[in-house]
Design an enzyme around this catalytic site. Structure first.
Site, mmCIF file in Angstrom:
data_model
loop_
_atom_site.group_PDB
_atom_site.id
_atom_site.type_symbol
_atom_site.label_atom_id
_atom_site.label_comp_id
_atom_site.label_asym_id
_atom_site.label_seq_id
_atom_site.Cartn_x
_atom_site.Cartn_y
_atom_site.Cartn_z
ATOM 1 N N TYR A 71 -7.942 -6.395 -0.375
ATOM 2 C CA TYR A 71 -8.133 -5.175 -1.153
ATOM 3 C C TYR A 71 -9.516 -5.185 -1.806
ATOM 4 O O TYR A 71 -9.856 -6.075 -2.579
ATOM 5 C CB TYR A 71 -7.045 -5.034 -2.222
ATOM 6 C CG TYR A 71 -5.662 -4.723 -1.676
ATOM 7 C CD1 TYR A 71 -5.477 -4.276 -0.372
ATOM 8 C CD2 TYR A 71 -4.535 -4.864 -2.469
ATOM 9 C CE1 TYR A 71 -4.218 -3.986 0.117
ATOM 10 C CE2 TYR A 71 -3.264 -4.573 -1.997
ATOM 11 C CZ TYR A 71 -3.112 -4.143 -0.696
ATOM 12 O OH TYR A 71 -1.850 -3.856 -0.208
ATOM 13 N N HIS A 99 0.918 -10.242 5.623
ATOM 14 C CA HIS A 99 0.597 -8.823 5.529
ATOM 15 C C HIS A 99 0.974 -8.018 6.765
ATOM 16 O O HIS A 99 1.493 -6.905 6.677
ATOM 17 C CB HIS A 99 -0.900 -8.674 5.238
ATOM 18 C CG HIS A 99 -1.263 -7.425 4.515
ATOM 19 N ND1 HIS A 99 -2.425 -7.296 3.801
ATOM 20 C CD2 HIS A 99 -0.625 -6.239 4.379
ATOM 21 C CE1 HIS A 99 -2.491 -6.082 3.272
ATOM 22 N NE2 HIS A 99 -1.409 -5.422 3.613
ATOM 23 N N GLN A 158 8.107 -5.781 2.853
ATOM 24 C CA GLN A 158 7.468 -4.598 2.284
ATOM 25 C C GLN A 158 7.108 -3.627 3.407
ATOM 26 O O GLN A 158 6.409 -3.992 4.355
ATOM 27 C CB GLN A 158 6.212 -4.994 1.501
ATOM 28 C CG GLN A 158 5.606 -3.836 0.702
ATOM 29 C CD GLN A 158 4.382 -4.254 -0.090
ATOM 30 O OE1 GLN A 158 3.275 -3.820 0.215
ATOM 31 N NE2 GLN A 158 4.567 -5.097 -1.110
ATOM 32 N N LEU A 186 5.257 7.245 -3.622
ATOM 33 C CA LEU A 186 4.990 8.561 -4.214
ATOM 34 C C LEU A 186 4.424 9.548 -3.204
ATOM 35 O O LEU A 186 4.042 10.665 -3.564
ATOM 36 C CB LEU A 186 4.042 8.416 -5.408
ATOM 37 C CG LEU A 186 4.609 7.636 -6.594
ATOM 38 C CD1 LEU A 186 3.547 7.453 -7.684
ATOM 39 C CD2 LEU A 186 5.841 8.325 -7.178
ATOM 40 N N ARG A 233 -0.464 8.532 -14.689
ATOM 41 C CA ARG A 233 0.510 8.595 -13.595
ATOM 42 C C ARG A 233 1.377 7.333 -13.564
ATOM 43 O O ARG A 233 2.542 7.388 -13.188
ATOM 44 C CB ARG A 233 -0.198 8.800 -12.250
ATOM 45 C CG ARG A 233 0.749 9.326 -11.183
ATOM 46 C CD ARG A 233 0.033 9.965 -10.039
ATOM 47 N NE ARG A 233 0.986 10.619 -9.171
ATOM 48 C CZ ARG A 233 1.079 10.396 -7.855
ATOM 49 N NH1 ARG A 233 0.261 9.543 -7.272
ATOM 50 N NH2 ARG A 233 1.967 11.038 -7.126
#
Length: 327
Positions: free
Chosen positions: A66, A137, A189, A237, A295
């Site tokens: 990231y 990952h 995930q 979301l 948020r």
């Protein structure tokens, strides 16, 4: 090595409270380049972490790639500013993706030495001695599961990682790795949301012509449920499609229903969307990707309250989002 099976004495205690919400940290650290991060990036990370803690969110999801490592590095700066914070939170990171470099394209790399090295680098950036959870990952087609298992067990023996899981893997890939691993895999995930519903549609479109159009691997959710593997949802979301950025008539209709339910229940649209995932029997844990403090705070209801959706409301959200009746 053989797989470790959960005995009745080791069986997980029935969960109390809502499925945990995690803050995804991909947005921290400034730009997606190899340049340095700025002091303002540390301040922004600190504000996001503070908003998460205020909202009852104490788990943070990272990956070594990231912002080319800058997401972990600025988070490490936040930990350095707040003595004692590390002991109050859960730190999760991922490895297995190598970003493009020069003329070399991006690729996957789950060779044992690579896993160990990337974890050590993550720990240095995060300024911590241990990861609570490490996820692989992406699946690497060239990976030797025995070599992967040996690397994970070495990290565990050294006290560098407490628990392990995977990301973006199907049931067969999980089972193949687990067969070589003494330690239980505890997380998978996946992208899951009211917009990305193939994980759910797969279970109801069996024996219908529409089932051929689904790309989600059959049986993955059930495998995780049967083996005590927590499902985490990235992108929960739906990139704001139902909370201010609808793009199609179907999304406008769903956004209106989400807003109506939020108003009726005295909560936020973001919370309703996360409740929809948490209400599933798998108690899916959302990994929210926003770094906007307001948020993040809008997700507080999902972090501290039980999902307040009836059977009928849950189905109404699903059917409205899919834009067609169930078969």
């Amino acid at each position: 090595m053989t797989s470790t099976h959960v005995t009745s004495a080791d069986a997980p205690v029935p969960a109390v409270g809502p499925a945990p919400v995690l803050l995804g940290c991909m947005g921290l650290g400034g730009s997606w380049d190899t340049g340095p991060y700025a002091p303002a990036d540390i301040d922004a990370a600190e504000a996001a972490v503070e908003a998460a803690l205020e909202s009852g969110i104490t788990a943070f999801d990272h990956a070594d790639i990231y912002r080319h490592g800058k997401s972990e590095a600025v988070f490490g700066e936040v930990l350095a500013r707040a003595p004692g914070l590390r002991e109050r939170i859960t730190l999760q990171s991922k490895c297995g993706i190598r970003l493009p470099e020069g003329d070399r394209p991006g690729l996957y790399d789950l060779r044992g030495p690579t896993i160990v090295r990337r974890v050590e680098e993550s720990l240095t950036r995060l300024r911590t001695d241990v990861l609570d959870v490490l996820l692989l990952h992406r699946p690497d087609p060239l990976a030797d599961p025995a070599e992967v298992a040996a690397a994970l067990e070495s990290l565990h023996r050294q006290g560098l990682v407490r628990r392990f899981g995977v990301s973006n893997m199907n049931a067969h890939q999980i089972a193949r790795l687990q067969a070589h691993l003494e330690l239980p895999l505890v997380v998978d995930q996946l992208e899951m949301s009211l917009l990305r519903r193939d994980w759910l549609e797969d279970g109801v479109l069996v024996n219908t012509p529409a089932s051929a159009s689904l790309g989600f691997p059959a049986g993955t959710v059930e495998h995780c449920l049967d083996h005590g593997i927590s499902l985490q949802a990235w992108g929960p979301l739906a990139q704001g499609r139902y909370t201010g950025r609808p793009e199609t008539p179907q999304e406008h209709a769903t956004a209106a229903l989400v807003a109506e339910l939020a108003k009726a229940k005295g909560t936020t649209p973001e919370t309703v969307l996360l409740w929809w995932l948490q209400r599933h029997p798998a108690r899916i844990s959302p990994v929210i990707g926003t770094t906007n403090p307001d948020r993040i705070r809008a997700c507080r209801g999902a972090a501290v309250e039980q999902p307040d959706l009836t059977h009928e409301e849950w189905y109404e959200l699903w059917i409205t989002a899919r834009g067609a009746a169930l078969p």
